[in-house]
Design a protein around this motif. Structure first.
Motif, short mmCIF file in Angstrom:
data_model
loop_
_atom_site.label_atom_id
_atom_site.label_comp_id
_atom_site.label_asym_id
_atom_site.label_seq_id
_atom_site.Cartn_x
_atom_site.Cartn_y
_atom_site.Cartn_z
N LEU A 89 2.97 90.79 86.77
CA LEU A 89 2.40 92.11 86.51
C LEU A 89 2.87 92.68 85.18
O LEU A 89 2.14 93.42 84.52
N PRO A 92 1.37 91.05 81.20
CA PRO A 92 0.14 91.63 80.63
C PRO A 92 0.34 93.07 80.18
O PRO A 92 -0.11 93.46 79.09
N ALA A 93 1.06 93.83 80.98
CA ALA A 93 1.28 95.24 80.63
C ALA A 93 2.12 95.35 79.36
O ALA A 93 1.80 96.14 78.46
N ALA A 96 -0.01 94.48 76.41
CA ALA A 96 -0.93 95.58 76.06
C ALA A 96 -0.18 96.66 75.27
O ALA A 96 -0.69 97.18 74.28
N MET A 97 1.04 96.96 75.70
CA MET A 97 1.85 97.97 75.01
C MET A 97 2.21 97.54 73.59
O MET A 97 2.31 98.37 72.69
N ALA A 98 2.41 96.22 73.42
CA ALA A 98 2.89 95.75 72.13
C ALA A 98 1.76 95.62 71.12
O ALA A 98 1.97 95.81 69.93
N ARG A 99 0.55 95.30 71.58
CA ARG A 99 -0.49 94.88 70.65
C ARG A 99 -1.63 95.86 70.46
O ARG A 99 -2.39 95.74 69.52
N PHE A 100 -1.81 96.79 71.37
CA PHE A 100 -2.97 97.66 71.27
C PHE A 100 -2.57 99.11 71.05
O PHE A 100 -1.50 99.54 71.47
N ILE A 101 -3.47 99.84 70.38
CA ILE A 101 -3.32 101.29 70.33
C ILE A 101 -4.47 101.84 71.13
O ILE A 101 -5.62 101.45 70.92
N PHE A 102 -4.18 102.69 72.09
CA PHE A 102 -5.27 103.22 72.91
C PHE A 102 -4.89 104.61 73.39
O PHE A 102 -3.70 104.96 73.49
N ILE A 108 1.58 106.81 79.14
CA ILE A 108 1.88 105.71 80.04
C ILE A 108 3.29 105.20 79.79
O ILE A 108 4.08 105.00 80.72
N ILE A 156 8.35 95.59 81.87
CA ILE A 156 7.28 96.01 80.95
C ILE A 156 7.88 96.41 79.61
O ILE A 156 7.44 95.97 78.54
N ARG A 181 -8.48 84.99 72.33
CA ARG A 181 -7.30 85.84 72.36
C ARG A 181 -6.29 85.31 73.38
O ARG A 181 -5.10 85.23 73.11
N MET B 1 -5.51 98.27 63.40
CA MET B 1 -5.33 97.52 64.64
C MET B 1 -6.63 97.43 65.42
O MET B 1 -7.46 98.33 65.40
N GLU B 2 -6.75 96.35 66.10
CA GLU B 2 -7.99 96.08 66.83
C GLU B 2 -8.19 97.07 67.98
O GLU B 2 -7.25 97.51 68.61
N PRO B 8 -6.78 96.77 76.99
CA PRO B 8 -5.41 97.20 77.29
C PRO B 8 -5.28 97.85 78.66
O PRO B 8 -4.28 97.61 79.36
N TYR B 9 -6.27 98.64 79.05
CA TYR B 9 -6.19 99.28 80.37
C TYR B 9 -6.22 98.24 81.48
O TYR B 9 -5.51 98.33 82.46
N LEU B 11 -5.16 95.23 81.27
CA LEU B 11 -3.88 94.54 81.31
C LEU B 11 -2.81 95.38 81.99
O LEU B 11 -1.91 94.87 82.64
N LEU B 12 -2.92 96.70 81.81
CA LEU B 12 -1.90 97.59 82.37
C LEU B 12 -2.15 97.91 83.84
O LEU B 12 -1.22 98.25 84.57
N PRO B 14 -2.84 96.40 86.81
CA PRO B 14 -2.09 95.87 87.98
C PRO B 14 -0.69 96.46 88.09
O PRO B 14 -0.28 96.87 89.18
N ALA B 15 0.00 96.53 86.96
CA ALA B 15 1.37 97.05 86.98
C ALA B 15 1.39 98.51 87.42
O ALA B 15 2.22 98.93 88.23
#
Lengths: 277, 284
Positions: A89, A92-93, A96-102, A108, A156, A181, B1-2, B8-9, B11-12, B14-15
């Motif tokens: 778990l 992946p989380a 996501a934290m390391a590579r994306f800005i959202f 979170i 995480i 990816r 950044m991409e 990302p959501y 991926l996050l 399940p946790a």
């Protein structure tokens, strides 16, 4: 006082401090190990500070008669399941934290840090009620699921800092050369992150290995090692077992942790430095 | 950044669902167990909890342990980290020794200190052989509660100072050398540099360390049961007893929630009064 004497005194003082620190940490460990193998006669002989007769009898009794061997097996199974689930778990989380800005990322992240501060004791009691309904009570999976909740925020945060440390350009280059990816993650980032992930896994192992409150509350017959030792040593009015059994138990509990420190000592300091940013 | 909106959501998710299930749900359930009776709001369980013979003692002891242990650990850890942040031969050995307890559980630490201080233990044998005492000094037992308290404090300082040390040391290493060198150029001595540069920049680390340590101090459990049994009641151990021996999840939940509430208040105070001053504009 000239400079040379001052320098010498300073050096002596430094080594005195280091010596004191090492002695302060190691002496109790060495004594507990020695006394864990001492015969009862040597132990109760007030003039024998350092025992000369040794036996593995008490260690064996704890391991095989009192069930610590099963406790060890249970602890290992629980810890491995905890690593498995929390990494499944958490990776992946963390990625996501390391590579994306959202949108919502900071919220979170902050919530995850906040959850790490959550006292696990609050979790344990309601879980008993839930576990009875789900038939998870007194199972190793049940303990592992609870330990995962405790370890996951940590996993995480640590995996996210490990992935952030792996250069993004390498991954992007792989994308350019036609990997997907996921493929580039698997072939490039994951192998580079592996040492850090291994250290995090070992840390998760030790967290689970040492946890006693939840393991004690959620199990009765399938106890992990600390829960079992606690019930042997502190059960029934506190301290029914003779002293030398306690030292033998200390030896059994501490050994794996020491091995862990030996292998991860390089990572321990940096790992915390990064996670606590 | 991409930017790919959903990935990302995804991926996050399940946790996050897991944490909601295993922390959110129990938290709600704990309130339910603690403050309802037959489906209606009720303070009866709460009253039952605080009228327990051991309750106030447990609350007092838990807070006392925290108040004694945490400040000592912080002071000791800061001193040790400042010391170990210099370069000298044998530094690695010192750091290695200091992080060994990081992996020793409270149960094991309790057992280890028992071997040092039990009637036939190492310390008593040394004292007797040096002629300092004739009979062993008893550290354990109901009539020696003050000594039991002292032993638990000693064992906790031995075991758990390392986590504070590691956090502080990591914080020290993140302080940019340029500040310190600049101060040196302007003639600031060691104490001035420490007071005006190092300690202020160390505040975030001190804050994290204090929060983590205080939180665990409020949950103190295994080490107390091993070294003092019920001679010194603490909240977590009483909650455990209510759950396991008396099968009273309501009262046990109250104990757990009180621990959580105290931790939350103390963490809030640390955040408020140790507001970090960021000298550096970084990615924090």
């Amino acid at each position: 006082m000239n400079d040379e004497t001052r320098y010498l005194l300073k050096r002596i003082a430094t080594y005195a401090v280091v010596f004191t620190i090492v002695l302060w940490i190691l002496l109790p460990l060495v004594i507990a190990f020695l006394y864990g193998f001492t015969t009862a006669e040597d132990y109760y002989n007030p003039t024998k500070i350092i025992p000369t007769n040794f036996t593995t009898k008490y260690i064996e009794t704890i391991l095989f008669t009192l069930g610590a061997w099963n406790g060890i097996k249970n602890s290992i199974i629980v810890a491995l399941m905890t690593i498995g689930i929390s990494f499944l778990l958490g990776i992946p989380a963390g990625y996501a934290m390391a590579r994306f800005i959202f949108p919502g990322k900071d919220t979170i992240k902050l919530s995850i840090v906040g959850i790490r501060m959550f006292p696990v004791i609050v979790m344990a009691i309601p879980l008993v009620v839930l576990y009875i309904n789900l038939r998870l009570i007194d199972t190793l999976l049940g303990v592992a699921l609870a330990h995962t909740a405790m370890a996951l925020p940590f996993v995480i945060l640590i995996t996210s800092s490990i992935f952030a440390g792996v250069s993004k350009e390498l991954e992007e280059a792989a994308l350019v050369f036609g990997l997907t990816r996921f493929g580039s993650f698997r072939k490039i980032t994951l192998p580079l992150a592996l040492p850090g992930l291994a250290a995090a896994a070992m840390f998760t192992f030790v967290m689970s290995w040492n946890e006693v409150f939840m393991a004690s509350i959620l199990t009765l017959n399938n106890r992990t090692l600390p829960a079992l030792i606690l019930s042997i040593v502190a059960g029934a009015g506190g301290g029914a077992a003779p002293d030398y059994y306690k030292f033998a138990a200390a030896f059994i509990m501490t050994l794996p942790a020491m091995v862990f420190v030996f292998f991860t000592r390089k990572y321990l300091v940096t790992m915390w430095g990064i996670t606590l940013k | 950044m991409e930017r790919r909106d959903f990935l990302p959501y995804l991926l996050l998710l399940p946790a996050i669902l897991y944490l909601l299930g295993f922390i959110g749900y129990p938290l709600i359930q704990a309130f339910y167990l603690a403050f309802t009776k037959d489906g209606a709001l009720s303070l009866e369980t709460f009253r039952r909890a605080i009228s327990d013979y051991y309750f106030w003692d447990a609350l007092k002891n838990t807070l006392l342990f925290g108040a004694v242990i945490v400040p000592i650990q912080l002071a000791l850890a800061v001193l040790l980290a400042l010391f170990m942040n210099r370069t000298f031969k044998g530094r690695d050995l010192g750091i290695y020794a200091l992080i060994i307890p990081l992996t020793i559980s409270d149960v094991a630490a309790g057992l280890i200190w028992f071997s040092m201080l039990s009637p036939y233990g190492f310390v008593n044998k040394i004292l007797i052989n040096l002629g300092i005492t004739d009979a062993p000094i008893y550290f354990f037992g109901y009539q020696f509660r003050a000594r039991e308290f002292f032993v638990i404090v000693l064992a906790e300082i031995w075991r758990a100072t390392s986590i504070v040390f590691v956090i502080i040391l990591a914080g020290l290493q993140m302080i940019s050398k340029e500040y310190i060198e600049a101060a040196e150029v302007f003639g600031a001595g060691y104490w001035t540099r420490l007071r005006h540069i190092v300690l202020p920049m160390l505040k975030p680390s001190i804050q994290s360390a204090l929060i983590i340590r205080t939180l665990f101090a409020m949950q103190i459990f295994g080490i107390v049961l091993i070294l003092a049994g019920r001679d010194i009641p603490v909240l977590a151990a009483e909650g455990f007893r209510q759950m396991v021996d008396l099968k009273d999840p309501g009262v046990a939940s109250i104990y757990a929630l009180i621990i959580a509430a105290i931790s939350l208040v103390l963490a809030g105070l640390y955040v408020k009064f140790l507001k970090a001053e960021y000298l550096e504009v970084g990615e924090r």
